[in-house]
Design a protein around this motif. Structure first.
Motif, PDB file in Angstrom:
ATOM      1  N   ASP A  15       0.947  -0.860   0.296  1.00  0.00           N
ATOM      2  CA  ASP A  15      -0.121  -0.137   0.205  1.00  0.00           C
ATOM      3  C   ASP A  15       0.839   1.333   0.407  1.00  0.00           C
ATOM      4  O   ASP A  15       1.828   1.121   0.149  1.00  0.00           O
ATOM      5  N   ALA A  16       0.586   1.991  -0.490  1.00  0.00           N
ATOM      6  CA  ALA A  16       1.225   3.695  -1.067  1.00  0.00           C
ATOM      7  C   ALA A  16       0.083   4.711   0.148  1.00  0.00           C
ATOM      8  O   ALA A  16      -0.835   4.794  -0.074  1.00  0.00           O
ATOM      9  N   PHE A  17       1.412   5.204   0.686  1.00  0.00           N
ATOM     10  CA  PHE A  17       0.463   6.812   1.451  1.00  0.00           C
ATOM     11  C   PHE A  17       1.001   7.950   1.019  1.00  0.00           C
ATOM     12  O   PHE A  17       2.396   8.299   0.525  1.00  0.00           O
ATOM     13  N   VAL A  18       0.496   9.031   0.540  1.00  0.00           N
ATOM     14  CA  VAL A  18       0.835  10.100   0.012  1.00  0.00           C
ATOM     15  C   VAL A  18       0.731  11.160   1.071  1.00  0.00           C
ATOM     16  O   VAL A  18      -0.221  11.601   1.443  1.00  0.00           O
ATOM     17  N   LEU A  19       1.892  11.841   1.323  1.00  0.00           N
ATOM     18  CA  LEU A  19       1.385  13.465   1.866  1.00  0.00           C
ATOM     19  C   LEU A  19       1.394  14.739   1.002  1.00  0.00           C
ATOM     20  O   LEU A  19       2.908  13.805   1.166  1.00  0.00           O
ATOM     21  N   CYS A  20       1.067  15.452   0.788  1.00  0.00           N
ATOM     22  CA  CYS A  20       1.648  16.293   0.521  1.00  0.00           C
ATOM     23  C   CYS A  20       0.512  17.733   0.707  1.00  0.00           C
ATOM     24  O   CYS A  20      -0.300  18.299   0.840  1.00  0.00           O
ATOM     25  N   SER A  21       1.210  18.639  -0.171  1.00  0.00           N
ATOM     26  CA  SER A  21       0.335  19.879   0.343  1.00  0.00           C
ATOM     27  C   SER A  21      -0.040  20.860  -1.165  1.00  0.00           C
ATOM     28  O   SER A  21      -0.382  19.720  -2.434  1.00  0.00           O
ATOM     29  N   ASP A  22      -1.151  21.405  -0.827  1.00  0.00           N
ATOM     30  CA  ASP A  22      -1.479  21.784  -1.455  1.00  0.00           C
ATOM     31  C   ASP A  22      -1.224  22.586  -3.150  1.00  0.00           C
ATOM     32  O   ASP A  22      -2.093  22.553  -3.853  1.00  0.00           O
ATOM     33  N   ALA A  40       5.071   2.737  -8.652  1.00  0.00           N
ATOM     34  CA  ALA A  40       6.692   3.043  -8.691  1.00  0.00           C
ATOM     35  C   ALA A  40       7.375   2.985  -7.522  1.00  0.00           C
ATOM     36  O   ALA A  40       6.623   3.245  -6.665  1.00  0.00           O
ATOM     37  N   GLU A  41       9.184   2.751  -7.677  1.00  0.00           N
ATOM     38  CA  GLU A  41       9.794   3.360  -6.307  1.00  0.00           C
ATOM     39  C   GLU A  41       9.192   4.267  -5.463  1.00  0.00           C
ATOM     40  O   GLU A  41       8.934   5.966  -6.871  1.00  0.00           O
ATOM     41  N   ALA A  42       8.960   5.033  -4.206  1.00  0.00           N
ATOM     42  CA  ALA A  42       8.468   6.206  -3.682  1.00  0.00           C
ATOM     43  C   ALA A  42       9.334   7.436  -4.640  1.00  0.00           C
ATOM     44  O   ALA A  42       8.033   8.633  -4.613  1.00  0.00           O
ATOM     45  N   GLN A  43      10.139   7.466  -4.889  1.00  0.00           N
ATOM     46  CA  GLN A  43      11.260   8.651  -4.450  1.00  0.00           C
ATOM     47  C   GLN A  43      10.647   8.780  -6.449  1.00  0.00           C
ATOM     48  O   GLN A  43      11.034   9.954  -7.001  1.00  0.00           O
ATOM     49  N   THR A  44      10.911   7.767  -7.268  1.00  0.00           N
ATOM     50  CA  THR A  44      10.460   8.057  -8.276  1.00  0.00           C
ATOM     51  C   THR A  44       9.202   8.772  -8.655  1.00  0.00           C
ATOM     52  O   THR A  44       8.755   9.736  -9.408  1.00  0.00           O
ATOM     53  N   ALA A  45       7.968   8.011  -8.148  1.00  0.00           N
ATOM     54  CA  ALA A  45       6.729   8.272  -7.724  1.00  0.00           C
ATOM     55  C   ALA A  45       7.294   9.983  -7.638  1.00  0.00           C
ATOM     56  O   ALA A  45       6.263  11.203  -7.975  1.00  0.00           O
ATOM     57  N   CYS A  46       7.510  10.583  -6.078  1.00  0.00           N
ATOM     58  CA  CYS A  46       7.508  11.655  -5.815  1.00  0.00           C
ATOM     59  C   CYS A  46       8.333  12.988  -6.977  1.00  0.00           C
ATOM     60  O   CYS A  46       7.892  13.680  -7.375  1.00  0.00           O
ATOM     61  N   ASP A  47       9.776  12.566  -7.413  1.00  0.00           N
ATOM     62  CA  ASP A  47       9.918  13.373  -8.775  1.00  0.00           C
ATOM     63  C   ASP A  47       9.156  13.347  -9.533  1.00  0.00           C
ATOM     64  O   ASP A  47       8.603  14.365 -10.547  1.00  0.00           O
ATOM     65  N   ARG A  48       8.495  12.596  -9.870  1.00  0.00           N
ATOM     66  CA  ARG A  48       7.113  12.654 -11.483  1.00  0.00           C
ATOM     67  C   ARG A  48       6.400  13.451 -10.929  1.00  0.00           C
ATOM     68  O   ARG A  48       5.813  14.161 -11.421  1.00  0.00           O
ATOM     69  N   LEU A  49       5.700  13.680  -9.676  1.00  0.00           N
ATOM     70  CA  LEU A  49       4.323  14.255  -8.922  1.00  0.00           C
ATOM     71  C   LEU A  49       5.171  15.585  -9.106  1.00  0.00           C
ATOM     72  O   LEU A  49       4.153  17.152 -10.016  1.00  0.00           O
ATOM     73  N   ILE A  50       6.480  16.322  -8.233  1.00  0.00           N
ATOM     74  CA  ILE A  50       6.882  17.477  -8.210  1.00  0.00           C
ATOM     75  C   ILE A  50       6.899  17.813 -10.247  1.00  0.00           C
ATOM     76  O   ILE A  50       7.106  18.975 -10.571  1.00  0.00           O
ATOM     77  N   ALA A  51       7.465  17.188 -11.001  1.00  0.00           N
ATOM     78  CA  ALA A  51       7.716  17.389 -12.790  1.00  0.00           C
ATOM     79  C   ALA A  51       6.778  17.798 -12.643  1.00  0.00           C
ATOM     80  O   ALA A  51       6.501  19.414 -13.923  1.00  0.00           O
ATOM     81  N   LEU A  52       5.686  17.264 -13.120  1.00  0.00           N
ATOM     82  CA  LEU A  52       4.223  17.441 -13.267  1.00  0.00           C
ATOM     83  C   LEU A  52       3.465  19.080 -13.177  1.00  0.00           C
ATOM     84  O   LEU A  52       2.843  19.332 -13.752  1.00  0.00           O
ATOM     85  N   THR A  53       3.901  19.332 -11.748  1.00  0.00           N
ATOM     86  CA  THR A  53       3.323  20.142 -11.002  1.00  0.00           C
ATOM     87  C   THR A  53       3.775  21.453 -11.401  1.00  0.00           C
ATOM     88  O   THR A  53       3.356  22.422 -11.892  1.00  0.00           O
ATOM     89  N   LEU A  54       5.054  21.058 -11.207  1.00  0.00           N
ATOM     90  CA  LEU A  54       6.487  22.590 -12.085  1.00  0.00           C
ATOM     91  C   LEU A  54       5.869  23.130 -13.839  1.00  0.00           C
ATOM     92  O   LEU A  54       5.968  23.757 -14.293  1.00  0.00           O
ATOM     93  N   GLU A  55       5.902  21.892 -14.147  1.00  0.00           N
ATOM     94  CA  GLU A  55       5.397  21.599 -15.673  1.00  0.00           C
ATOM     95  C   GLU A  55       3.179  22.488 -15.853  1.00  0.00           C
ATOM     96  O   GLU A  55       3.786  23.428 -17.041  1.00  0.00           O
ATOM     97  N   ARG A  56       3.045  22.492 -14.908  1.00  0.00           N
ATOM     98  CA  ARG A  56       1.531  23.030 -14.808  1.00  0.00           C
ATOM     99  C   ARG A  56       1.971  24.090 -14.220  1.00  0.00           C
ATOM    100  O   ARG A  56       0.387  24.833 -13.917  1.00  0.00           O
ATOM    101  N   VAL A  62       5.415  22.691  -3.152  1.00  0.00           N
ATOM    102  CA  VAL A  62       5.272  21.999  -3.282  1.00  0.00           C
ATOM    103  C   VAL A  62       6.072  20.613  -2.687  1.00  0.00           C
ATOM    104  O   VAL A  62       6.907  20.713  -2.520  1.00  0.00           O
ATOM    105  N   THR A  63       4.890  20.105  -2.154  1.00  0.00           N
ATOM    106  CA  THR A  63       5.171  19.458  -0.747  1.00  0.00           C
ATOM    107  C   THR A  63       4.774  17.321  -1.279  1.00  0.00           C
ATOM    108  O   THR A  63       3.646  17.677  -1.425  1.00  0.00           O
ATOM    109  N   VAL A  64       5.707  16.602  -1.533  1.00  0.00           N
ATOM    110  CA  VAL A  64       5.164  15.917  -1.759  1.00  0.00           C
ATOM    111  C   VAL A  64       5.707  13.934  -0.813  1.00  0.00           C
ATOM    112  O   VAL A  64       7.444  14.183  -1.091  1.00  0.00           O
ATOM    113  N   ILE A  65       5.633  13.461  -0.241  1.00  0.00           N
ATOM    114  CA  ILE A  65       6.487  12.638   0.734  1.00  0.00           C
ATOM    115  C   ILE A  65       5.290  11.361   0.041  1.00  0.00           C
ATOM    116  O   ILE A  65       4.243  11.383   0.621  1.00  0.00           O
TER     117      ILE A  65
END
Length: 73
Positions: A15-22, A40-56, A62-65
């Motif tokens: 199971d995966a848990f995501v803690l993130c900011s708005d 995905a591995e945890a770090q890969t998932a964080c990297d993808r999510l931050i990259a997607l947010t920055l692209e937008r 942006v905080t993601v765990i």
């Protein structure tokens, strides 16, 4: 105001848990977060999510765990 989603239930191996900011949730949907975390591995998932947010054009911090439950032996 602080908004927290609380979900309870049984945690199983993998199971995966995501803690993130708005800063993330203002730009990425729940479905996109789930797809990025997927298998995905945890770090890969964080990297993808931050990259997607920055692209937008993220205009906020942006905080993601991401962490996964692992069965102990």
């Amino acid at each position: 105001a602080l908004e927290i989603d609380i979900v309870d239930g049984i945690v199983v191996d993998g199971d995966a848990f995501v803690l993130c900011s708005d800063g993330l949730t203002n730009h990425v949907s729940d479905e996109e977060i789930a797809a990025a975390v997927g298998g995905a591995e945890a770090q890969t998932a964080c990297d993808r999510l931050i990259a997607l947010t920055l692209e937008r054009g993220a205009r906020d911090n942006v905080t993601v765990i991401v962490t996964r439950a692992r069965r102990s032996l």
